[in-house]
Design a protein around this motif. Structure first.
Motif, PDB file in Angstrom:
ATOM      1  N   VAL A  27     -13.719   3.134   0.671  1.00 55.30           N
ATOM      2  CA  VAL A  27     -12.502   2.335   0.799  1.00 55.30           C
ATOM      3  C   VAL A  27     -11.487   2.832  -0.224  1.00 55.30           C
ATOM      4  N   VAL A  28     -10.271   3.092   0.245  1.00 58.09           N
ATOM      5  CA  VAL A  28      -9.191   3.572  -0.623  1.00 58.09           C
ATOM      6  C   VAL A  28      -8.209   2.421  -0.845  1.00 58.09           C
ATOM      7  N   ARG A  74       0.854  -1.185   0.000  1.00 59.18           N
ATOM      8  CA  ARG A  74       0.000   0.000   0.000  1.00 59.18           C
ATOM      9  C   ARG A  74       0.893   1.239   0.000  1.00 59.18           C
ATOM     10  N   ASP A  75       0.503   2.228  -0.767  1.00 56.23           N
ATOM     11  CA  ASP A  75       1.356   3.413  -0.951  1.00 56.23           C
ATOM     12  C   ASP A  75       1.112   4.441   0.156  1.00 56.23           C
ATOM     13  N   TYR A  76       1.394   4.033   1.382  1.00 60.60           N
ATOM     14  CA  TYR A  76       1.148   4.911   2.523  1.00 60.60           C
ATOM     15  C   TYR A  76       1.964   6.201   2.430  1.00 60.60           C
ATOM     16  N   ALA A  77       3.210   6.099   2.021  1.00 62.51           N
ATOM     17  CA  ALA A  77       4.096   7.265   2.014  1.00 62.51           C
ATOM     18  C   ALA A  77       3.523   8.370   1.123  1.00 62.51           C
ATOM     19  N   ASN A  78       3.069   8.009  -0.055  1.00 63.13           N
ATOM     20  CA  ASN A  78       2.539   9.019  -0.969  1.00 63.13           C
ATOM     21  C   ASN A  78       1.210   9.579  -0.471  1.00 63.13           C
ATOM     22  N   ILE A  79       0.380   8.716   0.110  1.00 68.53           N
ATOM     23  CA  ILE A  79      -0.886   9.179   0.690  1.00 68.53           C
ATOM     24  C   ILE A  79      -0.609  10.223   1.771  1.00 68.53           C
ATOM     25  N   PHE A  80       0.326   9.913   2.658  1.00 67.48           N
ATOM     26  CA  PHE A  80       0.657  10.847   3.743  1.00 67.48           C
ATOM     27  C   PHE A  80       1.202  12.164   3.191  1.00 67.48           C
ATOM     28  N   THR A  81       2.111  12.068   2.236  1.00 69.92           N
ATOM     29  CA  THR A  81       2.720  13.274   1.662  1.00 69.92           C
ATOM     30  C   THR A  81       1.661  14.169   1.029  1.00 69.92           C
TER      31      THR A  81
END
Length: 407
Positions: free
Chosen positions: A277-278, A194-201
């Motif tokens: 849902v993402v 899951r692309d958590y880093a990009n979501i957070f950024t």
């Protein structure tokens, strides 16, 4: 276990067909879910009783063996099952149905030829794209110049799909006039999945740009964005539901919450209470080689999933506006969430992320796709979703009927 539920429904209407379940104790309270759904009528036997039961040919012999996690089960059971198959009389052979969700797990695939040469193997995948990938691969094997491969009957291995959507009770009623305020990402806390880093950024950047749209105060001198509970609509929250460890940026301390190792009852309740849902997939593997459980989970909990056209096409069974919200591929999930929450995508269409002097609205077809997303909206009506799920269960029933008919 969804296939067991499907088979039991169909089997109960088919004289002379029984169902036995072999499994050890389910974890995270799934036993309670099985009982609540009355998932199957038969008693459950322990997993170590499977092989002795397969050896029994007196009376009613097991003639269809469905392995729920073939990637694990075949490497562990292959040798003994093959011996049992060979020792059985010709009129008491059995077939093996392998349930698969990942084409790239190769450990069990080395055993395929021995079963396919016997005409005793069938695959059931959890997503249409996984089945298509296997079909293409098997067709290539069938044309191999290696006699050990082309003689294995790959082209004749039946491949079907079963969509693991349960009929979960007690799903919450939700207002049709609410503001999008609760999104969820479900899956392992692994950046490779899951692309958590990009979501957070992107969330942090969007909050700096326009915190009130998300229901938060500007950062000011604080270290974290703080929700504005005096606003007319609830602040946006993002739930991360899964397992493992993940660190949340300090700026998002009030927006993002982690829920891990939940019992199924709490797991279902939490996600069912969300608005959307993402997927946040970090790799295209989920569109070709692997089926994500998140997709079926969203459907069975009546929560729309934020998808692209590629995702709709890959999974097939979710190619329906009743269960997905379709964002343009060029629009990130965070941008789509903000637009859906506010009903306004001008911030995105007027942006110039490449610095070329041409904003996003100049991209051919993009503005139309964004407006279509907003017009369709993200709220889905319960009756329409239930109608859609009835069609899914009908397709699953047809698969069960084929499995039983081919006994």
């Amino acid at each position: 276990m969804a296939l067991a539920w499907t088979l039991d429904r169909v089997r109960s209407q088919t004289p002379g067909v029984g169902l036995r379940v072999f499994a050890d104790k389910f974890h995270y309270g799934f036993e309670d879910v099985v009982r609540k759904l009355n998932m199957y009528q038969s008693e459950k036997s322990s997993a170590d009783q499977l092989l002795p039961s397969m050896r029994q040919t007196d009376g009613v012999a097991i003639d269809l063996l469905i392995l729920g996690t073939c990637e694990i089960d075949i490497p562990a059971l292959h040798h003994e099952l093959l011996v049992i198959w060979d020792e059985r009389p010709e009129d008491q052979k059995f077939s093996v149905v392998c349930m698969i969700h990942n084409t790239e797990d190769l450990r069990w695939q080395a055993h395929i030829p021995e079963w396919s040469r016997r005409g005793a193997l069938r695959l059931v995948t959890l997503g249409d794209h996984v089945g298509a990938t296997f079909k293409n691969r098997f067709d290539e094997f069938a044309e191999s110049k290696d006699l050990h491969i082309f003689s294995s009957g790959y082209a004749s291995i039946p491949i079907d799909s079963h969509y693991p959507v349960l009929d979960l009770p007690d799903l919450p009623e939700k207002s049709y006039t609410r503001t999008l305020s609760k999104a969820v990402i479900q899956g392992s806390f692994d950046q490779n999945r899951r692309d958590y880093a990009n979501i957070f950024t992107e969330l942090i950047a969007s909050l700096h740009d326009d915190a009130p749209s998300w229901g938060y105060h500007a950062l000011g001198t604080r270290k974290s964005f703080v929700p504005n509970h005096r606003a007319s609509v609830p602040p946006f929250e993002l739930y991360l539901v899964g397992s493992g460890y993940i660190e949340i940026p300090e700026e998002l301390a009030y927006m993002v919450t982690i829920h891990h190792d939940l019992d199924y009852e709490d797991f279902y309740r939490l996600i069912a209470g969300c608005d959307i849902v993402v997927p946040a997939f970090s790799s295209f593997i989920y569109y070709r080689e692997m089926a994500s459980s998140t997709v079926a989970l969203a459907v069975e909990l009546n929560v729309p999933i934020l998808a692209t056209g590629l995702m709709r096409k890959a999974y097939g069974y979710i190619d329906d506006d009743r269960v997905v919200v379709t964002r343009p591929s060029a629009m990130s999930e965070v941008s789509a969430l903000k637009a859906l929450r506010t009903g306004d995508a001008s911030f995105y269409l007027q942006s110039d992320p490449t610095g070329t002097g041409r904003n996003m609205s100049s991209v051919l077809g993009l503005e139309t796709a964004v407006q279509s997303m907003l017009e369709v909206g993200w709220i889905r009506h319960r009756e329409e979703v239930n109608e859609y799920k009835q069609a899914i269960w009908h397709k699953n029933n047809m698969l069960a009927e084929r499995l039983i008919r081919d006994l």
